[in-house]
Design a protein around this motif. Structure first.
Motif, mmCIF file in Angstrom:
data_model
loop_
_atom_site.group_PDB
_atom_site.id
_atom_site.type_symbol
_atom_site.label_atom_id
_atom_site.label_comp_id
_atom_site.label_asym_id
_atom_site.label_seq_id
_atom_site.Cartn_x
_atom_site.Cartn_y
_atom_site.Cartn_z
ATOM 1 N N ALA A 1 19.365 30.404 3.537
ATOM 2 C CA ALA A 1 18.048 30.479 3.233
ATOM 3 C C ALA A 1 18.067 29.916 1.663
ATOM 4 O O ALA A 1 17.173 29.200 1.549
ATOM 5 N N PHE A 2 19.060 30.046 0.974
ATOM 6 C CA PHE A 2 18.859 29.394 -0.398
ATOM 7 C C PHE A 2 19.714 28.073 -0.591
ATOM 8 O O PHE A 2 19.417 27.475 -1.550
ATOM 9 N N GLY B 1 12.973 21.936 2.088
ATOM 10 C CA GLY B 1 11.589 22.440 1.574
ATOM 11 C C GLY B 1 11.480 21.265 0.399
ATOM 12 O O GLY B 1 10.313 20.713 0.432
ATOM 13 N N LYS B 2 12.311 21.072 -0.403
ATOM 14 C CA LYS B 2 12.132 20.486 -1.826
ATOM 15 C C LYS B 2 12.170 18.657 -1.238
ATOM 16 O O LYS B 2 11.260 17.899 -1.675
ATOM 17 N N GLN B 3 12.884 18.390 -0.259
ATOM 18 C CA GLN B 3 12.775 17.297 0.422
ATOM 19 C C GLN B 3 11.390 16.975 1.013
ATOM 20 O O GLN B 3 10.894 15.723 0.837
ATOM 21 N N GLU C 1 8.616 18.304 0.233
ATOM 22 C CA GLU C 1 7.747 18.166 -0.827
ATOM 23 C C GLU C 1 7.823 16.730 -1.497
ATOM 24 O O GLU C 1 6.741 16.150 -1.661
ATOM 25 N N VAL C 2 8.995 15.816 -1.466
ATOM 26 C CA VAL C 2 8.857 14.657 -2.164
ATOM 27 C C VAL C 2 8.479 13.571 -0.991
ATOM 28 O O VAL C 2 7.738 12.726 -1.308
ATOM 29 N N LEU C 3 8.829 13.877 0.201
ATOM 30 C CA LEU C 3 8.224 12.992 1.119
ATOM 31 C C LEU C 3 6.851 13.137 1.301
ATOM 32 O O LEU C 3 6.136 12.234 1.688
ATOM 33 N N ASN C 4 6.010 14.459 1.277
ATOM 34 C CA ASN C 4 4.696 14.516 1.297
ATOM 35 C C ASN C 4 3.951 13.820 -0.104
ATOM 36 O O ASN C 4 3.014 13.088 0.263
ATOM 37 N N GLN C 5 4.656 13.550 -1.109
ATOM 38 C CA GLN C 5 4.092 12.927 -2.174
ATOM 39 C C GLN C 5 4.083 11.483 -1.794
ATOM 40 O O GLN C 5 3.272 10.887 -2.387
ATOM 41 N N ILE C 6 5.275 11.210 -1.356
ATOM 42 C CA ILE C 6 5.185 9.669 -1.116
ATOM 43 C C ILE C 6 4.286 9.278 -0.060
ATOM 44 O O ILE C 6 3.622 8.089 -0.304
ATOM 45 N N VAL C 7 4.034 10.056 0.788
ATOM 46 C CA VAL C 7 2.744 9.863 2.047
ATOM 47 C C VAL C 7 1.411 9.891 1.304
ATOM 48 O O VAL C 7 0.582 8.998 1.647
ATOM 49 N N TYR C 8 1.156 10.889 0.426
ATOM 50 C CA TYR C 8 -0.015 10.909 -0.288
ATOM 51 C C TYR C 8 -0.419 9.822 -0.895
ATOM 52 O O TYR C 8 -1.563 9.265 -1.187
ATOM 53 N N GLN C 9 0.598 8.992 -1.232
ATOM 54 C CA GLN C 9 0.456 7.707 -2.412
ATOM 55 C C GLN C 9 0.261 6.393 -1.476
ATOM 56 O O GLN C 9 0.143 5.302 -2.043
ATOM 57 N N LEU C 10 0.461 6.501 -0.248
ATOM 58 C CA LEU C 10 0.422 5.496 0.913
ATOM 59 C C LEU C 10 -0.968 4.864 0.503
ATOM 60 O O LEU C 10 -1.935 5.766 0.870
ATOM 61 N N CYS D 1 6.319 21.071 6.250
ATOM 62 C CA CYS D 1 6.064 22.222 5.747
ATOM 63 C C CYS D 1 7.127 22.253 4.420
ATOM 64 O O CYS D 1 8.394 21.945 4.479
ATOM 65 N N GLU D 2 6.421 22.753 3.384
ATOM 66 C CA GLU D 2 7.430 22.565 1.927
ATOM 67 C C GLU D 2 7.941 23.970 1.639
ATOM 68 O O GLU D 2 9.108 24.173 1.039
#
Length: 174
Positions: free
Chosen positions: A106-107, A114-116, A118-127, A140-141
């Protein structure tokens, strides 16, 4: 008709709370674990409201957040088995190791996944919009827990198991 103990039983013709389908209701470790899970998930709704000032019913079934329902569930299970079968039992050893693996995951692994995400989502948002992955559904983050959330879940599970035992004992259970 003979009952399970070999004696004549008039109540064996009608189902009772001690008949096989209902014996699960007397399974103290299972009831403790389910209760700990339900309480932890319910608490998440209130912690989300306190933190973000919004009600989020999805927290009742979602992963992540405060406290860890995974930790609460496996800790309640292990503690209840320890109380019922003894700290020297194989069942307690198995439940304790199971709880340790779940809480570490869990930790550890899930938190980092989840942190990864979050980073991948940021990359996709900037495409740019014309990119083939621009329409990708966000990952899911909120997958894992912080050590504090895991600890809070474990403390909750411990006390739920103890309280369940006290209620069971005073209600006439074994």
């Amino acid at each position: 008709m003979r009952g399970m103990n070999g004696l004549e039983s008039s109540s064996s013709l009608s189902p009772s709370l001690s008949s096989p389908p209902f014996t699960v209701l007397h399974n103290y470790p299972l009831i403790s674990a389910i209760l700990a899970f339900a309480i932890a998930q319910s608490i998440k709704v209130f912690t989300t409201w306190c933190k973000e000032r919004r009600w989020d019913a999805k927290q009742l079934i979602g992963s992540g957040g405060m406290p860890s329902s995974h930790s609460a569930t496996v800790t309640a299970l292990a503690v209840a088995i320890g109380i019922q079968d003894g700290l020297g039992s194989s069942a307690f050893a198995t439940a304790t190791m199971f709880a340790s693996v779940v809480m570490y995951d869990a930790f550890g692994v899930r938190l980092h996944a989840g942190k990864q995400a979050e980073v991948l989502n940021q990359i996709v948002y900037q495409l740019p919009e014309e990119h083939p992955l621009a329409d990708t559904i966000p990952l899911c983050e909120l997958l894992g827990h912080t050590p504090l959330q895991v600890t809070a879940g474990a403390i909750l599970g411990f006390f739920v198991a103890l309280l369940s035992r006290l209620i069971n004992k005073f209600a006439g259970g074994a």
